[in-house]
Design an enzyme around this catalytic site. Structure first.
Site, PDB file in Angstrom:
ATOM      1  N   HIS A   1       0.827  -1.217   0.000  1.00  0.00           N
ATOM      2  CA  HIS A   1       0.000   0.000   0.000  1.00  0.00           C
ATOM      3  C   HIS A   1       0.862   1.268   0.000  1.00  0.00           C
ATOM      4  CE1 HIS A   1      -3.739  -2.260   0.722  1.00  0.00           C
ATOM      5  NE2 HIS A   1      -3.009  -3.013   1.515  1.00  0.00           N
TER       6      HIS A   1
ATOM      7  N   ASN B   1     -10.127  -3.689   1.409  1.00  0.00           N
ATOM      8  CA  ASN B   1      -9.776  -3.562   0.002  1.00  0.00           C
ATOM      9  C   ASN B   1     -11.024  -3.297  -0.816  1.00  0.00           C
ATOM     10  OD1 ASN B   1      -7.003  -4.028   0.339  1.00  0.00           O
ATOM     11  ND2 ASN B   1      -7.235  -6.236   0.158  1.00  0.00           N
TER      12      ASN B   1
ATOM     13  N   TYR C   1       0.000  -5.117  11.683  1.00  0.00           N
ATOM     14  CA  TYR C   1      -0.156  -3.753  11.196  1.00  0.00           C
ATOM     15  C   TYR C   1       0.414  -2.725  12.175  1.00  0.00           C
ATOM     16  CZ  TYR C   1      -2.709  -4.535   6.881  1.00  0.00           C
ATOM     17  OH  TYR C   1      -3.045  -4.863   5.592  1.00  0.00           O
TER      18      TYR C   1
END
EC number: 1.11.1.6
Length: 492
Positions: A65, A138, A348
């Site tokens: 990303h 997404n 993350y």
């Protein structure tokens, strides 16, 4: 031989996988879970080490990303869902919550064209009165893999060859030939929707199964879906070449210019819900991230709308430093035992601490807008001015107390420690159904893209045969057409 002497790189050519400390790895495919479905255990040192190493592979660009664009706006509740969740920002119709959204391509680098075939990230940060909620998803409702153990390997295969720095189909199709659960995702990626017209004209999905909990403690599984009011539009190959050749940042510019002109992008938020007591009634695992829930059984329920009405003030501060994590939830919303979600809860935040520093949540774009208090003092880049004398809890000198208790899922976790694949894989049914839902010309474009991918001269006869077999199990005619176009006899 001196055991403490440094060994050259040839020492890394072990015939079996090991951890960084050299311990043998007997299963590099499945996380350690409670029973076959999870949740994942933090004591799984191997998956933690694997993900932690992967999270630190790139600085300062995001590993995935990297190419993205952001905008600000608000979310407004339009339908009452208080019977499903006690989340404050969903408490009643008319309630508005400020937010920021980041759209992105997934695999390609920060300066890459926005017309490349790639999934698109769709991440929303809600600044609620009870803290931030990051809905990180997404534009497709499914994913390539179902276990986060495979995430580093998956990204490595999709990234450029480490020798030539060129993205190559033989590496991608070699890796995924071992993972037939990827077929459903490929029916999206190799479909027309694989190259959206821009960020305004694409769907969004939370991808994972989460859990909604109401005030009484009743839990429901939930999937989140965003639908653009302007419709879904895509670029075919010749159009993508034309648009991308003229402007590598066409989607970023379209988003910025549309908002600047007052043409504010808007999405409707829908949810699908399922009673956890019913999860074993289907031929697929509802927590499997490679599956969708049939809408005829689990209809889309409207919740609210998102409007993007303000451009960001500074690209670095509000796009490059903008950081998301699926672990960031609010009371009334919780995780599920989805194996990929479970690893993203750790990974993350870990990669953001590496990329931006341990205090990345103090940055204005990431910090909550509500009052907050903790004892996370000091550390790199901690710019808060604090003059309190008590930095521990509890204390009779500090009036800070626990918040009111809120419900979490009441389900009981039980099972053996296991590294295994879920029981209901069912890898071929939904991809076949999706392919058959395409019009004839859309099917033809899908086949053409797969013929091109399988024509890579480095793809072996064995790998081609595996893909013919996979697609034949999805749809017999699809496998036969692929084999015919490539002049290969398919063994069905």
């Amino acid at each position: 031989m001196d055991p403490y002497k440094y060994r050259p790189s040839s020492a890394f050519n072990s015939p079996f996988f090991t951890t960084n400390s050299g311990a043998p790895v007997w299963n590099n495919n499945s996380s350690l879970t409670v029973g076959s479905r999870g949740p994942i255990l933090l004591e799984d040192y191997h998956v933690v080490e694997k993900l932690a190493n992967f999270d630190r592979e790139r600085i300062p660009e995001r590993v995935v990303h990297a190419r993205g664009a952001s905008a600000k706006g608000f979310f407004e509740v339009t339908h009452d869902v208080s019977h499903l969740t006690c989340a404050d920002f969903l408490r009643a119709p008319g309630v508005q919550t400020p937010l920021i959204v980041r759209f992105s391509t997934v695999i390609h680098e920060r300066g890459s064209p926005e017309t490349l075939r790639d999934p698109r990230g769709f991440a929303v940060k809600f600044y609620t009165r009870e803290g931030n909620f990051d809905l990180v998803g997404n534009n497709f409702p499914v994913f390539f893999i179902r276990d986060g153990m495979k995430f580093p390997d998956m990204v490595h295969s999709l990234k450029p060859n480490p020798k030539s720095h060129i993205q190559e189909n033989w590496r991608i199709l070699d890796f995924f030939s071992h993972h037939p659960e990827s077929l459903h995702m490929f029916t999206f990626l190799f479909d027309d929707v694989g190259v959206p017209l821009n960020y305004r004209h694409m769907d969004g999905s939370g991808v994972h199964t989460y859990t909604l909990i109401n005030k009484a403690g009743k839990a429901h599984y939930v999937k989140f879906h965003w639908r653009p009011t302007c419709g879904v539009k895509c670029l075919l190959e010749d159009e993508a070449v034309s648009v991308g050749g003229a402007n590598h940042s066409h989607a970023t510019q379209d988003l910025y210019d549309s908002i600047a002109a007052g043409n504010y992008p808007e999405w409707k938020l829908f949810i699908q819900t399922m009673d956890p007591d019913h999860e074993n009634q289907f031929d697929f695992d509802p927590l499997d991230v490679t599956k969708t829930w049939p809408e005829d059984i689990f209809p889309l329920q409207p919740v609210g709308r998102m409007v993007l009405n303000k451009n960001i003030d500074n690209f670095f501060a509000e796009n490059e430093q903008l950081a998301f994590c699926p672990a960031i939830i609010v009371p009334g919303i919780y995780y599920s035992d989805d194996k990929l979600l479970q690893t993203r809860i750790f990974s993350y935040a870990d990669t953001q601490r590496h990329r931006l520093g341990p205090n990345y949540l103090l940055l204005p774009v990431n910090a909550p807008k509500c009052a907050h208090h903790n004892n996370h003092h000091e550390g790199f880049m901690n710019f808060l001015h604090r003059d309190e004398e008590v930095n521990y809890f509890p204390s009779r000198y500090d009036p800070v107390r626990h918040a009111e208790k809120y419900p979490i899922p009441p389900s009981i976790c039980t099972g053996r420690r296991e590294r295994c694949i879920i029981e209901k894989e069912n890898n071929f049914k939904q991809p076949g159904e999706r392919y058959r839902s395409f019009s004839q010309d859309r099917q033809e474009r899908f086949i053409r893209r797969w013929v091109e991918a399988l024509s890579d001269p480095r793809i072996t006869h064995e790998i081609r045969g595996i893909w013919f077999s996979y697609w034949s199990q999805c749809d017999k005619s699809l496998g036969q057409k692929l084999a015919s176009r490539l002049n290969v006899k398919a063994h069905m």
